[in-house]
Structure formats: structure tokens, C-alpha cells
Design an enzyme around this catalytic site. Structure first.
Site, PDB file in Angstrom:
ATOM      1  N   ASP A 204       0.770  -1.249  -0.035  1.00  0.00           N
ATOM      2  CA  ASP A 204      -0.286  -0.093  -0.107  1.00  0.00           C
ATOM      3  C   ASP A 204       1.044   1.131   0.003  1.00  0.00           C
ATOM      4  O   ASP A 204       0.228   2.439  -0.167  1.00  0.00           O
ATOM      5  CB  ASP A 204      -0.781   0.109   1.165  1.00  0.00           C
ATOM      6  CG  ASP A 204      -1.984   1.020   1.154  1.00  0.00           C
ATOM      7  OD1 ASP A 204      -2.680   1.208  -0.130  1.00  0.00           O
ATOM      8  OD2 ASP A 204      -2.518   1.621   2.213  1.00  0.00           O
ATOM      9  N   SER A 228      -7.404   5.726  -0.189  1.00  0.00           N
ATOM     10  CA  SER A 228      -7.823   4.420  -1.052  1.00  0.00           C
ATOM     11  C   SER A 228      -9.069   4.003  -0.925  1.00  0.00           C
ATOM     12  O   SER A 228      -9.669   3.824   0.114  1.00  0.00           O
ATOM     13  CB  SER A 228      -6.805   3.451  -0.161  1.00  0.00           C
ATOM     14  OG  SER A 228      -5.389   3.816  -0.460  1.00  0.00           O
ATOM     15  N   GLN A 278      -5.225  -0.715  -7.417  1.00  0.00           N
ATOM     16  CA  GLN A 278      -5.813   0.116  -6.445  1.00  0.00           C
ATOM     17  C   GLN A 278      -6.469   1.172  -6.949  1.00  0.00           C
ATOM     18  O   GLN A 278      -5.823   1.929  -7.994  1.00  0.00           O
ATOM     19  CB  GLN A 278      -4.924   0.509  -5.288  1.00  0.00           C
ATOM     20  CG  GLN A 278      -5.450   1.245  -4.095  1.00  0.00           C
ATOM     21  CD  GLN A 278      -4.286   1.637  -3.165  1.00  0.00           C
ATOM     22  OE1 GLN A 278      -3.968   2.734  -3.309  1.00  0.00           O
ATOM     23  NE2 GLN A 278      -4.047   0.922  -2.145  1.00  0.00           N
TER      24      GLN A 278
END
Length: 289
Positions: A204, A228, A278
């Protein structure tokens, strides 16, 4: 082992409360004001792994629903969706203040034989050719308020070397391709499950930055708000994250207040060990008149 590495390994060692119910620490990750997304993903994966035997995760898909509160623990509830002959599926819900902050599906697979191919790793200089994250942040310490300087310079568990660093306070428009080398030396000697958890945490990092680069934006410059929305991770090969890995990222699209980002994670020998995707919010900051 550094103190930051010890803290991360402790974060990944979640507590079992009851059958299929677990508790993880909220504080201690990359970000202080809300729980770092990679931390919640890694803990949710840890909870799922506690209910699976003799097979490793090959993919996970997570949605971030609410910002996590680092001042309290996170409760993880595991649903044993399916135990098949070669595939196992789990659904994990992360809860704080009685509400979901993340839900995640993860799939686990026995090791099968098959055909192999992969894209080649992009060519870069050796990781030691680039300055460390701590060195880069030291350059900008005078540009942040004094009350935030300790947090900016706080030791982190993941060692990072940026291939094409951009000044976060005056970024220039650049290609969306975004590469870092990263590793955690304390991963040495850990089992394959822990290696997966560490990589899930690290996956991430820096990813959404790819979508900011074509627009000359930065989280530090005050022009954009972001978060996110979801995160997908596929594991392809054994991981030894104590060694350097190249995270090669790009952002093929942004629009409608969102951006989409992809990443490929390679071991230093060129083996593709994981892929990531993502989507995130990328909203304009509305300054008051």
C-alpha cells in the site's frame, strides 16, 4: 532488529478472541491520524490465515469503507466461505466503533504444477544508488510545521529507495511510472505466512502517488485530498522480503475524482513475486475564500 521493525511484527501478531474472531492493534503504522491501509489489509489477512491450514494465499481483494481510528483496536471477524479440495476462501470484516472499516475476500490455493511466464523486470540502477527515505525526508524537515517534524522523521520498518524522486512540496508534472526499491531486513527467517503479511502491508506504500505524478500533485502540497478505495493483491512466487524488491507502479487512468494504479513487485533477481491494483479518491482541495 530495529524498534520500528519490532513494532510492525507485533502489529501482525493479532490476538485470537474467540473462534474466527480476532483483535489487532490500531496504532503504530505508517500514518498517525488514521490507520494505514496496508496495516488493516495485513491484519485482515493474518486473521484469515489463522483459519486456514496447509495452503498459501494467492489473492485478496479489499474495500476500504471508513477511515480507521488508530487510538483503539480493530476487531476482525472471519467467515469461512468455502473449504475446497484445492481452494479455500475466506471473507474478513474489520470493525471499529461497531461499524465496518474494511471488508476483504482472500483465496488460498494448494501448490499446483503448471506453465510459467512473466514480464521482465524494468531496468534500474542498484537500490544502493538511490538515497534512503530518511535522507530525503531530512531535506524537507524545515518545510513542515515544527509539531509534525518528529512524525516526518520517525523511524519506519520498511526501507525505501525511490528511483525517480519528486520534491513533495513543489512537484513537477512527470510520467505516471513510479518505482521504488523496498525491503525489511527483519523479515529474515520468518515463515511464508509472515512474509505475505509484510508484503501486504508494504504493497500500500507509494502506489497512489503514481496517479498524482502526471498532474504535478503531492499529498504534501495541499492541492489534493485522497484515500484508498480498494486494494487487490496477487501472490505469484515465494517472498524473501529481507532482500531488496522493486515495486514498479503506474497509473493508466484518472478522472471523476478517482485514480487507478497498478504495481508489479519483483525480487532483485527479476522474479515477479506479486501484482497489485488499487483505486483511490483524488479530489481537489476546496480552499475557503
Amino acid at each position: 532488529m530495529t524498534e520500528a521493525e519490532r513494532i510492525l511484527l507485533d502489529l501482525l501478531d493479532i490476538e485470537r478472541l474467540e473462534v474466527d474472531l480476532f483483535r489487532g492493534t490500531g496504532s503504530g503504522g505508517e500514518t498517525p491520524t488514521r490507520i494505514f491501509g496496508g496495516q488493516v489489509i495485513a491484519q485482515a489477512l493474518a486473521a484469515a490465515y489463522r483459519t486456514v491450514e496447509d495452503r498459501l494465499c494467492h489473492s485478496l481483494h479489499a474495500y476500504f469503507i471508513r477511515a480507521g481510528d488508530p487510538s483503539i483496536p480493530v476487531i476482525y471477524q472471519v467467515d469461512r466461505a468455502r473449504d475446497g479440495g484445492s481452494m479455500t476462501t475466506r471473507r474478513v470484516v474489520a470493525i471499529q466503533h461497531g461499524k465496518q472499516i474494511l471488508n476483504m475476500s482472500a483465496s488460498f490455493h494448494v501448490q499446483d504444477e503448471g506453465w510459467d511466464h512473466q514480464h521482465a523486470m524494468p531496468q534500474t540502477k542498484a537500490p544502493e544508488s538511490y538515497p534512503a527515505r530518511e535522507e530525503l525526508r531530512q531535506r524537507y524537515v524545515d518545510q513542515v510545521p515544527e509539531k509534525l517534524r518528529d512524525e516526518l522523521l520517525r523511524e519506519r520498518p520498511i526501507e525505501v529507495r525511490e528511483v525517480d524522486h519528486q520534491n513533495p512540496f513543489s512537484p513537477e508534472k512527470s510520467d505516471d511510472r513510479n518505482q521504488i526499491w523496498f525491503r525489511m531486513k527483519a523479515a529474515a527467517g520468518t515463515d511464508p505466512v509472515t512474509q505475505h503479511l509484510i508484503l501486504a502491508y508494504a504493497s500500500d506504500m507509494y502506489l497512489m502517488t503514481s496517479g498524482l505524478r502526471p498532474h504535478g500533485l503531492s499529498w504534501f502540497a495541499g492541492d489534493v485530498n485522497g484515500a484508498s478505495l480498494d486494494h487487490a493483491l496477487w501472490f505469484h512466487a515465494p517472498i524473501h522480503f529481507e532482500n531488496w524488491h522493486l515495486y514498479a507502479m503506474d497509473s493508466p487512468w484518472s478522472g471523476q475524482g478517482r485514480n487507478f494504479n497498478r504495481g508489479s513487485i519483483y525480487a532483485q533477481d527479476g522474479t515477479l513475486v506479486a501484482s497489485v491494483a488499487q483505486e483511490g479518491l483524488m479530489r481537489k482541495v476546496r480552499h475557503k475564500p
